[in-house]
Motif scaffolding. Structure first.
Motif, mmCIF file in Angstrom:
data_model
loop_
_atom_site.group_PDB
_atom_site.id
_atom_site.type_symbol
_atom_site.label_atom_id
_atom_site.label_comp_id
_atom_site.label_asym_id
_atom_site.label_seq_id
_atom_site.Cartn_x
_atom_site.Cartn_y
_atom_site.Cartn_z
ATOM 1 N N ILE A 69 83.213 -88.880 11.476
ATOM 2 C CA ILE A 69 83.501 -87.443 11.506
ATOM 3 C C ILE A 69 82.492 -86.693 10.638
ATOM 4 O O ILE A 69 82.114 -87.163 9.556
ATOM 5 N N LEU A 70 82.066 -85.522 11.096
ATOM 6 C CA LEU A 70 81.093 -84.725 10.355
ATOM 7 C C LEU A 70 81.695 -84.193 9.056
ATOM 8 O O LEU A 70 82.913 -84.095 8.909
ATOM 9 N N ASN A 71 80.805 -83.839 8.135
ATOM 10 C CA ASN A 71 81.240 -83.122 6.938
ATOM 11 C C ASN A 71 81.673 -81.722 7.331
ATOM 12 O O ASN A 71 80.981 -81.034 8.094
ATOM 13 N N GLY A 72 82.806 -81.278 6.812
ATOM 14 C CA GLY A 72 83.297 -79.935 7.095
ATOM 15 C C GLY A 72 83.263 -79.058 5.858
ATOM 16 O O GLY A 72 83.410 -79.529 4.728
ATOM 17 N N MET A 73 83.059 -77.765 6.068
ATOM 18 C CA MET A 73 82.998 -76.832 4.953
ATOM 19 C C MET A 73 84.307 -76.775 4.181
ATOM 20 O O MET A 73 84.325 -76.690 2.948
ATOM 21 N N ALA A 74 85.460 -76.860 4.876
ATOM 22 C CA ALA A 74 86.759 -76.748 4.220
ATOM 23 C C ALA A 74 86.985 -77.845 3.194
ATOM 24 O O ALA A 74 87.639 -77.626 2.167
ATOM 25 N N ALA A 75 86.447 -79.038 3.456
ATOM 26 C CA ALA A 75 86.648 -80.154 2.534
ATOM 27 C C ALA A 75 85.916 -79.936 1.215
ATOM 28 O O ALA A 75 86.286 -80.517 0.195
ATOM 29 N N LYS A 76 84.876 -79.118 1.222
ATOM 30 C CA LYS A 76 84.115 -78.827 0.009
ATOM 31 C C LYS A 76 84.654 -77.605 -0.733
ATOM 32 O O LYS A 76 84.500 -77.487 -1.952
ATOM 33 N N ALA A 77 85.271 -76.671 -0.010
ATOM 34 C CA ALA A 77 85.633 -75.384 -0.586
ATOM 35 C C ALA A 77 86.677 -75.509 -1.692
ATOM 36 O O ALA A 77 87.585 -76.329 -1.627
ATOM 37 N N SER A 78 86.556 -74.656 -2.701
ATOM 38 C CA SER A 78 87.583 -74.563 -3.728
ATOM 39 C C SER A 78 88.779 -73.802 -3.165
ATOM 40 O O SER A 78 88.699 -73.168 -2.114
ATOM 41 N N THR A 79 89.902 -73.863 -3.853
ATOM 42 C CA THR A 79 91.121 -73.155 -3.428
ATOM 43 C C THR A 79 91.327 -71.932 -4.305
ATOM 44 O O THR A 79 91.229 -72.018 -5.540
ATOM 45 N N PHE A 80 91.615 -70.798 -3.697
ATOM 46 C CA PHE A 80 91.775 -69.545 -4.438
ATOM 47 C C PHE A 80 92.907 -69.636 -5.445
ATOM 48 O O PHE A 80 94.012 -70.095 -5.141
ATOM 49 N N ASN A 81 92.608 -69.184 -6.648
ATOM 50 C CA ASN A 81 93.588 -69.089 -7.722
ATOM 51 C C ASN A 81 93.388 -67.751 -8.400
ATOM 52 O O ASN A 81 92.365 -67.524 -9.056
ATOM 53 N N ALA A 82 94.333 -66.830 -8.240
ATOM 54 C CA ALA A 82 94.188 -65.488 -8.800
ATOM 55 C C ALA A 82 93.994 -65.532 -10.310
ATOM 56 O O ALA A 82 93.258 -64.723 -10.879
ATOM 57 N N ALA A 83 94.638 -66.510 -10.970
ATOM 58 C CA ALA A 83 94.546 -66.638 -12.433
ATOM 59 C C ALA A 83 93.531 -67.707 -12.823
ATOM 60 O O ALA A 83 93.749 -68.455 -13.782
#
Length: 366
Positions: A182-196
């Motif tokens: 399976i190819l590398n996907g952008m979502a697997a690298k992305a950080s997760t939003f944290n308002a704080a």
């Protein structure tokens, strides 16, 4: 009435490519055995293929009826691939790509009086990473009697590439796990939003009065710029589910007026062809993105590496080909997405838009 094959083909099309290999194909048909391997070399890194050979000749044209829209085949709706065009594209001739990132770094410059002495702990270490080119493939059976009809073959290759191969690549470039094949996907690298977020200057929890989706997108972009020290990352695109984009278009202010122009909300902008931008970031709508989620990033920090050309193979010895007078047509492409480890924070996902808006919202007391 005997069908006539067009006498000429537009240069650079698959029809022309197949016509150039006419002797090989006829030999393959005559022998009805073996394996035929052809490779169509792309003129550039774009894998799009033209919709026809431009000759306007139709198989089976008859004087006693009229073709609707010149005989064009009605197409079942299919989503448009969008990920590949957002990233940089590079063609290579190898199966592996290596890259080196800074692993740790210390900057320890000090003030010094005239010719006085100082100490320094400045140091940098590096780490080498490797990714592998992966293959995405599809195949179908084509009637042997139609194989020499190059216009027909081109149409079938178009359908494979555009409705199956390209869509699978598009899906993986966003959601791929990176676990071979399976190819590398952008979502697997992305950080997760944290308002704080604890990163210095990136805490926006409870700071926006009457927060809405535009504010959330704006703050996500601000956090990414902060992660890049206001120097390395500049987010340029936001991926939204079509339903969420529609809700953005329906936003109104406290007076019931639509928030659609720079006089009402300066961070939202619509260009002359109706594309939406928030803080200069293009809004891209696609059903691959789940409703109530979004992705945002500096897509210049991702590179799609591909081995040039689209593989095209014909085989007469697959399954029941001999019994059914069919030839198996296979197409494939070799590629992968590279996002440096140090650039992971150039991309971000919001897993719950409603919760994200609530997290940045500041309650205003009447």
């Amino acid at each position: 009435k005997e069908s006539k094959r067009p006498s000429g083909f537009k240069k650079g099309t698959i029809s022309a490519f197949l016509s150039e290999n006419d002797a090989k194909i006829k030999k393959f048909i005559a022998e009805k055995s073996g394996h035929l391997n052809l490779e169509f070399k792309a003129a550039d890194t774009n894998t799009d293929i033209g919709s026809g050979d431009g000759s306007n000749n139709l198989i089976g044209r008859d004087a006693y009826f009229t073709w609707h829209e010149g005989g064009a085949i009605g197409q079942i709706p299919v989503r448009r691939p969008f990920m590949r065009e957002l990233f940089r594209s590079v063609t290579i001739g190898t199966e592996w790509i290596k890259y080196t990132d800074q692993d740790t770094i210390v900057r320890d410059a000090k003030n010094v009086a005239l010719c006085g002495t100082t100490t320094s702990n400045t140091k940098v270490t590096f780490k080498v990473y490797t990714i592998e080119i992966q293959k995405v493939r599809d195949f179908m059976d084509v009637c042997l009697d139609m194989l020499s009809d190059y216009g027909f073959v081109q149409g079938e290759i178009n359908r494979l590439l555009q409705s199956s191969l390209d869509l699978k690549i598009d899906n993986d470039l966003l959601l791929g796990t990176g676990v071979a094949p399976i190819l590398n996907g952008m979502a697997a690298k992305a950080s997760t939003f944290n308002a704080a977020n604890p990163f210095a200057g990136a805490n926006f929890a409870g700071t926006v009065p009457s927060a809405n989706l535009i504010d959330l997108i704006s703050i996500c972009g601000a956090q990414i710029r902060i992660f890049g020290q206001q120097n390395m990352y500049w987010p340029n695109a936001v991926l939204l589910n079509p339903a969420d984009l529609q809700s953005l278009k329906a936003l109104k202010n406290s007076f019931g007026d639509y928030i659609r122009n720079n006089n009402l909300f300066t961070s939202l902008f619509t260009d002359s062809v109706g594309r939406f931008y928030v803080d200069g970031m293009l809004i891209v709508e696609n059903p691959l993105v789940a409703q109530n989620t979004l992705y945002i990033g500096d897509f210049t920090k991702g590179t799609v590496y591909s081995k040039p050309g689209i593989g095209i193979e014909f085989a007469y010895e697959n399954g029941t080909n001999f019994e059914t007078d069919t030839v198996t047509l296979k197409v494939y492409e070799r590629l992968n997405l590279l996002i440096r480890n140090v650039d992971a924070n150039a991309f971000m996902q919001v897993t719950d838009i409603a919760a994200g808006i609530a997290a940045i919202n500041k309650t205003v007391t009447p």
